[in-house]
Design an enzyme around this catalytic site. Structure first.
Site, PDB file in Angstrom:
ATOM      1  N   ARG A  39      21.773  45.367  40.025  1.00 49.70           N
ATOM      2  CA  ARG A  39      21.162  43.641  39.371  1.00 49.70           C
ATOM      3  C   ARG A  39      21.359  42.767  40.808  1.00 49.70           C
ATOM      4  O   ARG A  39      22.212  42.246  40.812  1.00 49.70           O
ATOM      5  CB  ARG A  39      21.953  43.396  38.710  1.00 49.70           C
ATOM      6  CG  ARG A  39      21.393  43.877  36.699  1.00 49.70           C
ATOM      7  CD  ARG A  39      22.145  43.351  36.233  1.00 49.70           C
ATOM      8  NE  ARG A  39      23.464  43.540  35.945  1.00 49.70           N
ATOM      9  CZ  ARG A  39      24.339  43.356  35.154  1.00 49.70           C
ATOM     10  NH1 ARG A  39      24.146  42.219  34.338  1.00 49.70           N
ATOM     11  NH2 ARG A  39      25.578  43.755  34.946  1.00 49.70           N
ATOM     12  N   ASP A  61      21.469  52.683  42.134  1.00 49.64           N
ATOM     13  CA  ASP A  61      21.145  53.160  41.057  1.00 49.64           C
ATOM     14  C   ASP A  61      22.134  54.763  41.771  1.00 49.64           C
ATOM     15  O   ASP A  61      21.478  55.056  41.606  1.00 49.64           O
ATOM     16  CB  ASP A  61      20.281  53.502  40.779  1.00 49.64           C
ATOM     17  CG  ASP A  61      20.066  54.256  39.043  1.00 49.64           C
ATOM     18  OD1 ASP A  61      21.015  54.623  38.611  1.00 49.64           O
ATOM     19  OD2 ASP A  61      19.615  54.137  37.956  1.00 49.64           O
ATOM     20  N   SER A 141      39.277  56.947  31.672  1.00 48.31           N
ATOM     21  CA  SER A 141      39.700  55.580  30.434  1.00 48.31           C
ATOM     22  C   SER A 141      40.270  56.044  29.422  1.00 48.31           C
ATOM     23  O   SER A 141      40.754  57.950  30.138  1.00 48.31           O
ATOM     24  CB  SER A 141      38.239  55.624  29.553  1.00 48.31           C
ATOM     25  OG  SER A 141      38.626  54.761  29.001  1.00 48.31           O
ATOM     26  N   TYR A 154      30.953  59.457  25.354  1.00 47.08           N
ATOM     27  CA  TYR A 154      31.573  58.794  26.185  1.00 47.08           C
ATOM     28  C   TYR A 154      33.113  58.747  26.871  1.00 47.08           C
ATOM     29  O   TYR A 154      33.381  59.203  28.051  1.00 47.08           O
ATOM     30  CB  TYR A 154      31.899  56.895  26.120  1.00 47.08           C
ATOM     31  CG  TYR A 154      32.671  56.048  26.908  1.00 47.08           C
ATOM     32  CD1 TYR A 154      32.415  55.679  28.245  1.00 47.08           C
ATOM     33  CD2 TYR A 154      34.040  55.283  26.272  1.00 47.08           C
ATOM     34  CE1 TYR A 154      32.455  55.393  28.775  1.00 47.08           C
ATOM     35  CE2 TYR A 154      34.417  54.832  27.212  1.00 47.08           C
ATOM     36  CZ  TYR A 154      33.902  54.971  28.647  1.00 47.08           C
ATOM     37  OH  TYR A 154      34.273  54.056  29.367  1.00 47.08           O
ATOM     38  N   PRO A 184      42.007  52.702  32.691  1.00 48.86           N
ATOM     39  CA  PRO A 184      42.499  51.515  31.175  1.00 48.86           C
ATOM     40  C   PRO A 184      41.986  51.644  29.742  1.00 48.86           C
ATOM     41  O   PRO A 184      40.796  52.383  29.324  1.00 48.86           O
ATOM     42  CB  PRO A 184      41.405  50.573  32.376  1.00 48.86           C
ATOM     43  CG  PRO A 184      40.663  50.893  33.854  1.00 48.86           C
ATOM     44  CD  PRO A 184      40.761  52.667  32.854  1.00 48.86           C
ATOM     45  N   THR A 189      35.112  42.893  29.660  1.00 48.03           N
ATOM     46  CA  THR A 189      34.045  43.102  31.135  1.00 48.03           C
ATOM     47  C   THR A 189      33.093  42.734  30.131  1.00 48.03           C
ATOM     48  O   THR A 189      32.643  42.307  28.656  1.00 48.03           O
ATOM     49  CB  THR A 189      34.344  43.946  31.926  1.00 48.03           C
ATOM     50  OG1 THR A 189      34.136  45.079  30.764  1.00 48.03           O
ATOM     51  CG2 THR A 189      35.451  44.179  32.212  1.00 48.03           C
ATOM     52  N   GLU A 190      31.582  42.773  30.668  1.00 48.62           N
ATOM     53  CA  GLU A 190      30.386  43.101  29.973  1.00 48.62           C
ATOM     54  C   GLU A 190      30.832  44.473  29.945  1.00 48.62           C
ATOM     55  O   GLU A 190      29.525  45.082  29.119  1.00 48.62           O
ATOM     56  CB  GLU A 190      29.502  43.030  30.830  1.00 48.62           C
ATOM     57  CG  GLU A 190      29.377  41.514  31.823  1.00 48.62           C
ATOM     58  CD  GLU A 190      28.115  41.748  32.205  1.00 48.62           C
ATOM     59  OE1 GLU A 190      27.604  42.461  32.514  1.00 48.62           O
ATOM     60  OE2 GLU A 190      28.604  40.779  33.283  1.00 48.62           O
TER      61      GLU A 190
HETATM   62  P1  NDP Z   1      30.899  45.786  33.162  1.00 46.48           P
HETATM   63  O1  NDP Z   1      29.831  46.875  32.474  1.00 46.48           O
HETATM   64  O2  NDP Z   1      31.519  44.885  33.508  1.00 46.48           O
HETATM   65  O3  NDP Z   1      30.454  46.949  34.567  1.00 46.48           O
HETATM   66  C1  NDP Z   1      29.558  48.336  34.310  1.00 46.48           C
HETATM   67  C2  NDP Z   1      29.409  48.228  36.535  1.00 46.48           C
HETATM   68  O4  NDP Z   1      28.548  49.242  36.593  1.00 46.48           O
HETATM   69  C3  NDP Z   1      28.154  47.044  36.420  1.00 46.48           C
HETATM   70  O5  NDP Z   1      28.280  46.469  37.259  1.00 46.48           O
HETATM   71  C4  NDP Z   1      26.846  47.655  36.704  1.00 46.48           C
HETATM   72  O6  NDP Z   1      26.157  47.165  37.325  1.00 46.48           O
HETATM   73  C5  NDP Z   1      27.242  48.964  37.082  1.00 46.48           C
HETATM   74  N1  NDP Z   1      26.320  50.360  36.562  1.00 46.48           N
HETATM   75  C6  NDP Z   1      25.912  50.582  35.454  1.00 46.48           C
HETATM   76  N2  NDP Z   1      25.064  51.926  35.027  1.00 46.48           N
HETATM   77  C7  NDP Z   1      24.951  51.748  37.130  1.00 46.48           C
HETATM   78  C8  NDP Z   1      24.196  52.811  38.060  1.00 46.48           C
HETATM   79  N3  NDP Z   1      23.104  53.601  36.921  1.00 46.48           N
HETATM   80  N4  NDP Z   1      24.025  52.260  38.883  1.00 46.48           N
HETATM   81  C9  NDP Z   1      24.854  51.564  39.285  1.00 46.48           C
HETATM   82  N5  NDP Z   1      25.313  50.835  38.601  1.00 46.48           N
HETATM   83  C10 NDP Z   1      25.651  51.095  37.606  1.00 46.48           C
HETATM   84  O7  NDP Z   1      31.700  47.257  32.776  1.00 46.48           O
HETATM   85  P2  NDP Z   1      33.281  47.406  33.258  1.00 46.48           P
HETATM   86  O8  NDP Z   1      33.776  46.783  34.187  1.00 46.48           O
HETATM   87  O9  NDP Z   1      34.907  47.598  32.365  1.00 46.48           O
HETATM   88  O10 NDP Z   1      33.337  49.332  33.652  1.00 46.48           O
HETATM   89  C11 NDP Z   1      33.463  49.580  34.660  1.00 46.48           C
HETATM   90  C12 NDP Z   1      34.171  50.602  34.973  1.00 46.48           C
HETATM   91  O11 NDP Z   1      35.051  51.095  34.159  1.00 46.48           O
HETATM   92  C13 NDP Z   1      32.834  51.656  33.527  1.00 46.48           C
HETATM   93  O12 NDP Z   1      32.939  52.731  34.137  1.00 46.48           O
HETATM   94  C14 NDP Z   1      33.427  51.881  32.362  1.00 46.48           C
HETATM   95  O13 NDP Z   1      33.160  52.923  31.637  1.00 46.48           O
HETATM   96  C15 NDP Z   1      35.490  51.655  32.639  1.00 46.48           C
HETATM   97  N6  NDP Z   1      36.358  51.125  31.611  1.00 46.48           N
HETATM   98  C16 NDP Z   1      36.121  50.589  30.952  1.00 46.48           C
HETATM   99  C17 NDP Z   1      36.778  49.678  30.107  1.00 46.48           C
HETATM  100  C18 NDP Z   1      37.121  48.450  29.505  1.00 46.48           C
HETATM  101  O14 NDP Z   1      37.268  48.528  28.225  1.00 46.48           O
HETATM  102  N7  NDP Z   1      36.133  47.955  29.676  1.00 46.48           N
HETATM  103  C19 NDP Z   1      38.023  50.021  29.620  1.00 46.48           C
HETATM  104  C20 NDP Z   1      38.164  51.691  30.320  1.00 46.48           C
HETATM  105  C21 NDP Z   1      37.461  52.327  31.627  1.00 46.48           C
HETATM  106  P3  NDP Z   1      24.768  46.965  37.840  1.00 46.48           P
HETATM  107  O15 NDP Z   1      24.151  46.754  35.512  1.00 46.48           O
HETATM  108  O16 NDP Z   1      24.172  45.654  38.016  1.00 46.48           O
HETATM  109  O17 NDP Z   1      23.555  48.320  37.750  1.00 46.48           O
HETATM  110  C1  8X3 Z   2      36.466  52.180  27.451  1.00 45.15           C
HETATM  111  C2  8X3 Z   2      38.125  51.886  26.651  1.00 45.15           C
HETATM  112  O1  8X3 Z   2      39.074  52.420  24.189  1.00 45.15           O
HETATM  113  O2  8X3 Z   2      36.295  50.752  24.563  1.00 45.15           O
HETATM  114  O3  8X3 Z   2      36.127  52.949  28.288  1.00 45.15           O
HETATM  115  O4  8X3 Z   2      36.789  53.376  24.620  1.00 45.15           O
HETATM  116  S1  8X3 Z   2      37.434  52.009  25.089  1.00 45.15           S
END
Ligand code: NDP
Ligand code: 8X3
Length: 253
Positions: A39, A61, A141, A154, A184, A189-190
């Site tokens: 984005r 991407d 995760s 996932y 984590p 987050t989103e």
């Molecule tokens: P968000 O949805 O807030 O952020 C995810 C980010 O990944 C966005 O910036 C998105 O940007 C980017 N993204 C997704 N697909 C692509 C792609 N194909 N190419 C490039 N960028 C991409 O989620 P989080 O910050 O929470 O997640 C970040 C990481 O942490 C992930 O790997 C998630 O699985 C992991 N995680 C999250 C947890 C949670 O509870 N929030 C817990 C454990 C792990 P854009 O759409 O602009 O490309």
């Molecule tokens: C994200 C954490 O517990 O929602 O990776 O799967 S959980």
């Protein structure tokens, strides 16, 4: 000051959540940040926040090999050595049981969380090995260790990230290149908005009346891992909000 006098970090998925907080944290601490995500508007906002002195952005991407190739080309042209790659881009899609889950969702998770992460790593690693300097920090995760209903593909992708991180360590022994997996639990987050395909009401419910981890908490653990002395490799960090714990094993008749 030339850019390389500062340490350089590449952050994937820097447009929101952990990636954005990580980009800001490292920039505040004097690192030069290369922020990647799909984005563009969000990346432009990040650039405004951090400032062009400290950051460059690329619409990117992780599933696109052409984008990965052009990043490598750009790094070479600018003679930038990447000290740290944060493989953060990733997502969960859906929470249906495996028999009802969407094939498309599964494919997107595998493409992004697994293939995007390993191809990014493969592209950046040679320069780190050559320089005998570098660090790969992956976003795993707790879902890669602990199963929960609807976690299916996932959780599988995050288990892959965990094992891939350990196997990288095995390959990179003696090179000076470090590898860390950050694992984590629930963090606001989103993530849930994406998991529920934009259903905000459903996403908000996940964080209702609980104190989840924040994106800044995760950025802090990434920053701490990256700033240990060179002889210290943090293999993994598993962190949960205090309000989250393990459920008992289920027994059904
Ligand atoms: P968000 O949805 O807030 O952020 C995810 C980010 O990944 C966005 O910036 C998105 O940007 C980017 N993204 C997704 N697909 C692509 C792609 N194909 N190419 C490039 N960028 C991409 O989620 P989080 O910050 O929470 O997640 C970040 C990481 O942490 C992930 O790997 C998630 O699985 C992991 N995680 C999250 C947890 C949670 O509870 N929030 C817990 C454990 C792990 P854009 O759409 O602009 O490309
Ligand atoms: C994200 C954490 O517990 O929602 O990776 O799967 S959980």
């Amino acid at each position: 000051m030339s850019e390389q006098k500062r340490k350089v970090v590449v952050v994937t998925g820097a447009s929101s959540g952990f990636g954005k907080a990580t980009a800001i944290k490292f920039a505040q601490q004097g690192w030069y940040v290369i922020a990647l995500a799909r984005r563009e508007e969000r990346l432009q906002e990040l650039l405004q926040t951090i400032g062009e002195e400290q950051c460059e952005i690329m619409v990117f991407d992780v599933c696109c090999q052409t984008h990965i190739d052009s990043l490598v080309k750009r790094l070479k042209e600018k003679a930038l050595h990447v000290n740290l790659l944060v493989n953060n881009a990733g997502l969960a899609l859906g929470l249906e049981s495996a028999d009802k889950a969407s094939y498309d969702d599964w494919e997107t998770m595998v493409d992004t969380n697994i293939k995007g992460l390993i191809y990014m790593t493969r592209a950046i690693l040679p320069s780190m090995v050559e320089a005998k300097n570098g660090h790969i920090i992956n976003l795993g995760s707790i879902a890669g260790t602990y199963a929960y209903p609807g976690g299916n593909a996932y959780g599988g992708t995050k288990a892959f990230v965990s094992q891939f991180s350990l196997n990288l360590r095995a390959d990179l022994a003696g090179t000076g290149v470090r590898v860390t997996n950050i694992e984590p639990g629930l963090a606001e987050t989103e993530f849930s908005l994406v998991r529920f395909h934009g259903n905000k009401e459903k996403a908000d419910k996940v964080y209702e009346n609980v104190q989840a981890l924040t994106a800044e908490d995760i950025a802090e653990s990434i920053f701490w891992s990256a700033n240990q002395p060179p002889h210290v490799n943090v293999n993994r960090i598993e962190l949960m909000p205090t309000c989250q714990a393990f459920s008992p094993l289920s027994i059904t008749q």
